[in-house]
Design an enzyme around this catalytic site. Structure first.
Site, PDB file in Angstrom:
ATOM      1  CG  ASN A  84      -2.278   0.619   0.930  1.00 29.12           C
ATOM      2  OD1 ASN A  84      -2.335   1.650   0.279  1.00 29.12           O
ATOM      3  ND2 ASN A  84      -3.336   0.025   1.442  1.00 29.12           N
ATOM      4  CG  HIS A 114      23.015   3.764  12.155  1.00 29.81           C
ATOM      5  ND1 HIS A 114      23.768   4.094  11.052  1.00 29.81           N
ATOM      6  CD2 HIS A 114      21.718   3.828  11.771  1.00 29.81           C
ATOM      7  CE1 HIS A 114      22.947   4.385  10.047  1.00 29.81           C
ATOM      8  NE2 HIS A 114      21.703   4.223  10.462  1.00 29.81           N
ATOM      9  CB  ALA A 141      -1.609   0.630   8.603  1.00 31.10           C
ATOM     10  CB  ALA A 159      -2.178  -1.388  12.585  1.00 29.38           C
ATOM     11  CB  THR A 164      12.438  -5.984  18.575  1.00 31.24           C
ATOM     12  OG1 THR A 164      11.710  -6.796  19.503  1.00 31.24           O
ATOM     13  CG2 THR A 164      11.912  -4.556  18.645  1.00 31.24           C
ATOM     14  NE  ARG A 182      -6.948 -13.860  17.437  1.00 35.87           N
ATOM     15  CZ  ARG A 182      -7.286 -14.234  16.203  1.00 35.87           C
ATOM     16  NH1 ARG A 182      -7.046 -15.465  15.798  1.00 35.87           N
ATOM     17  NH2 ARG A 182      -7.853 -13.390  15.366  1.00 35.87           N
TER      18      ARG A 182
END
Length: 200
Positions: A84, A114, A141, A159, A164, A182
């Protein structure tokens, strides 16, 4: 080993290296052209995508604007991948996306990192780790996927999540940091159960 060779090894390198910048600028020119295409220029978009991407499968569709640090030169899309508006691929090294995966608006997939040590950042050093997103995933999103992450097949990332660490297959995962909520089941949205007689 040249700086350009270190893009894909996880080693520290300097992204301002002349050879890297030459290649990057050439690729970004094509991305610029892609982002200026009209909605009626589907054929032109498809042709540019074939030039831009490391690999691009059949039936892929990207809503401009699309952003990629290396102009998608290190992005590998399977078949029927959808992006999108406003997707960012920080593709300093490889990003792999499997067949039939949907990526929502304003998602960022980053491979570049970095160093924690200030002296190294001051000198401009960087390192990269590839990202792998499985087949038939949905990335919601505004999600952010960090370097080195693998997301398993069929999984949904909520969204706004910040991914991580690795996410297994067949789960819904949400939050910051993103965690499994879940397993995939017979509900298509919150408490709305799938009525198989309506869709089969």
């Amino acid at each position: 080993m040249s700086m350009k060779d270190k893009l894909h090894t996880g080693e520290l390198y300097l992204p301002g290296d002349e050879e890297i910048l030459r290649d990057q600028t050439r690729r970004l020119d094509r991305l610029y052209d892609f982002n200026r295409t009209r909605p009626t220029e589907a054929g032109k978009r498809q042709a540019l995508m074939k030039e831009m991407f490391a690999e691009i499968g059949e039936g892929c569709y990207i809503e401009p604007p699309f952003y990629a640090n290396m102009g998608a030169g290190h992005v590998h899309f399977g078949n029927n991948v959808y992006c999108n508006f406003g997707v960012t691929m920080v593709d300093d090294t490889h990003i792999y996306v499997g067949d039939n995966t949907m990526i929502g608006p304003n998602v960022t997939v980053a491979t570049a990192g970095h160093p924690i040590l200030p002296e190294l950042r001051e000198k401009g050093y960087q390192y990269n780790a590839p990202v792998r997103i499985g087949r038939n995933c949905w990335i919601g999103a505004g999600a952010v996927i960090l370097p080195g992450v693998c997301i398993g097949d069929n999984s949904v990332i909520g969204a706004g999540s910040v991914v991580t660490g690795n996410i297994p297959s067949d789960v819904v995962a949400v939050g910051n940091p993103c965690r499994v909520l879940r397993e995939i089941n017979e509900y298509y949205y919150k408490d709305k159960r799938i009525d198989r007689s309506e869709i089969d």
